[in-house]
Design a protein around this motif. Structure first.
Motif, PDB file in Angstrom:
ATOM      1  N   UNK A  30      23.707  11.249  69.423  1.00  0.00           N
ATOM      2  CA  UNK A  30      23.034   9.684  68.981  1.00  0.00           C
ATOM      3  C   UNK A  30      22.384   9.660  67.673  1.00  0.00           C
ATOM      4  N   UNK A  31      22.355  10.788  66.933  1.00  0.00           N
ATOM      5  CA  UNK A  31      21.886  10.893  65.593  1.00  0.00           C
ATOM      6  C   UNK A  31      21.570  12.257  64.982  1.00  0.00           C
ATOM      7  N   UNK A  32      20.652  12.496  63.860  1.00  0.00           N
ATOM      8  CA  UNK A  32      20.454  13.964  63.399  1.00  0.00           C
ATOM      9  C   UNK A  32      19.366  13.939  63.090  1.00  0.00           C
ATOM     10  N   UNK A  33      18.774  15.117  63.026  1.00  0.00           N
ATOM     11  CA  UNK A  33      17.215  15.375  62.466  1.00  0.00           C
ATOM     12  C   UNK A  33      17.499  15.898  61.013  1.00  0.00           C
ATOM     13  N   UNK A  34      17.426  15.238  60.066  1.00  0.00           N
ATOM     14  CA  UNK A  34      17.567  15.391  58.601  1.00  0.00           C
ATOM     15  C   UNK A  34      16.501  16.333  57.942  1.00  0.00           C
ATOM     16  N   UNK A  35      16.629  17.944  58.565  1.00  0.00           N
ATOM     17  CA  UNK A  35      15.281  18.764  58.197  1.00  0.00           C
ATOM     18  C   UNK A  35      15.431  18.828  56.748  1.00  0.00           C
ATOM     19  N   UNK A  36      16.543  19.115  55.953  1.00  0.00           N
ATOM     20  CA  UNK A  36      16.779  19.482  54.746  1.00  0.00           C
ATOM     21  C   UNK A  36      17.699  18.381  54.225  1.00  0.00           C
ATOM     22  N   UNK A  37      17.375  17.700  53.222  1.00  0.00           N
ATOM     23  CA  UNK A  37      18.412  16.369  52.887  1.00  0.00           C
ATOM     24  C   UNK A  37      18.744  16.341  51.488  1.00  0.00           C
ATOM     25  N   UNK A  38      19.642  17.228  50.882  1.00  0.00           N
ATOM     26  CA  UNK A  38      19.955  17.240  49.600  1.00  0.00           C
ATOM     27  C   UNK A  38      18.936  17.879  48.734  1.00  0.00           C
ATOM     28  N   UNK A  39      18.769  19.116  48.757  1.00  0.00           N
ATOM     29  CA  UNK A  39      17.818  19.929  47.709  1.00  0.00           C
ATOM     30  C   UNK A  39      18.428  20.673  47.155  1.00  0.00           C
ATOM     31  N   UNK A  40      17.928  20.849  45.661  1.00  0.00           N
ATOM     32  CA  UNK A  40      18.770  21.386  44.585  1.00  0.00           C
ATOM     33  C   UNK A  40      17.665  22.289  43.756  1.00  0.00           C
ATOM     34  N   UNK A  41      17.737  23.552  43.486  1.00  0.00           N
ATOM     35  CA  UNK A  41      16.962  24.231  42.618  1.00  0.00           C
ATOM     36  C   UNK A  41      17.502  25.604  42.174  1.00  0.00           C
TER      37      UNK A  41
END
Length: 344
Positions: A30-41
């Motif tokens: 039904x969807x998704x939990x975006x716990x980490x969403x495009x992190x860069x370092x």
């Protein structure tokens, strides 16, 4: 993202960790939990990168994903030049000695049925072919390094205090001579009097063994003490990344300003002058983040563009990165003034 002379040990690019949500009798997605969403370092050799943010922002998930304790949704993770983001778990076994973790709860992360010698020696059993006497020598060496009495080697975790249990966890993490250690809120479950001891121990071990840390915490005062650079997370994204002194002195993102305003000031005279930034509303659900900037629903400086366009994460001062439209506006105004002066 910093001085070109320094070599990145860890390179994270566009890391995403989404957890599926299933509902109904047929358990359809039904969807998704975006716990980490495009992190860069990047994390450079020998440095400590502090990762801060409020509970539920995704910082612990990011730390575990970087070590590939989870199979990531998307992105690239390079540790010591090796790409591990897309590797199958079986293939990562050979790399495990180079990257280790110190967990938040020392009680839950230690096997209550194993002695201290068994816990510290378990990585040696799995990854080395040392003889029994060599293994025992290494266990004693590690106990000395973290300040544990050798006479305690045959005791069990329940016989130790919280601080001592965390030292056991640190000794276990050091057993295979790792280069990179993720410290996931290693002092959160400890008494204040013990916290400083554990942090000082981590600093001493870093100097002695040349370790590189990702130090995850919500304690901004402790991060200021231990970190070289600090990344601030909000709702699955890094909103600001800067050298420690620059971030604490001149924060560029409204969320960082609000976090820093909440740090208690020991001096009562200075505390009376502090202006708290009170954020209104609740943190949005990571299953349904707002359109545009994730912080737009609570930001005291919100603009119309924030509600529709996601800000670009970019450098606004040397080594200082942020994702905020306020700096887009400043940049365009500066460019406009320059163009006008040239026209005159």
């Amino acid at each position: 993202m910093a001085d070109g002379a320094l070599k990145p040990l860890v390179e994270v690019r566009n890391l995403k960790m989404h957890f599926p949500i299933f509902s109904g009798i047929l358990r359809r997605r039904a969807g998704e939990v975006k716990a980490v969403d495009g992190v860069s370092f990047d994390i450079f050799e020998g440095e400590t990168l502090g990762l801060v943010g409020e509970s539920g922002c995704g910082k612990s998930t990011a730390g575990r994903a970087i070590l590939r304790l989870y199979d990531i949704t998307e992105g690239s993770i390079r540790i010591d030049g090796a790409e591990i983001g897309s590797q199958p778990q079986d293939d990562l076994r050979a790399m495990r000695p180079r990257m280790q973790m110190v967990f938040q709860d020392p009680q839950a992360s230690l096997n209550p049925r194993m002695s201290v010698a068994g816990i510290i020696g378990e990585p040696l059993d799995e990854h080395t072919k040392l003889s029994k006497s060599e293994k025992l020598d290494r266990i004693y060496e590690l106990m000395d390094a973290v300040g544990l009495n050798r006479d305690f080697a045959n005791r069990y975790p329940h016989e130790f205090s919280g601080g001592q249990r965390q030292r056991i966890g640190i000794a276990r993490a050091l057993a295979l001579n790792p280069k990179f250690i993720v410290c996931d809120e290693p002092i959160a479950a400890l008494d204040v009097s013990i916290q400083a001891q554990v942090v000082n121990l981590l600093e001493d071990l870093q100097e002695k063994f040349g370790l590189t840390y990702l130090f995850i915490s919500h304690d901004l005062s402790m991060v200021r003490h231990i970190a070289d650079r600090v990344a601030v997370m909000y709702l699955g994204k890094v909103v600001e990344l800067a050298p420690r002194d620059a971030l604490y002195t001149v924060p560029k993102h409204p969320y960082t300003e609000a976090l820093l305003s909440a740090v208690p000031e020991p001096d009562p005279r200075l505390e009376a002058k502090v202006e708290r930034i009170i954020l209104k509303g609740d943190v949005p659900s990571p299953a349904n983040p707002p359109k545009g900037c994730n912080f737009c629903t609570r930001c005291p400086k919100v603009m119309e563009i924030c509600r529709s366009e996601e800000p670009e994460f970019r450098e606004v001062a040397p080594g200082h990165f942020t994702a905020c439209h306020l700096h887009d506006q400043t940049k365009s105004q500066t460019a406009g003034k320059t163009a006008a002066s040239e026209a005159q």
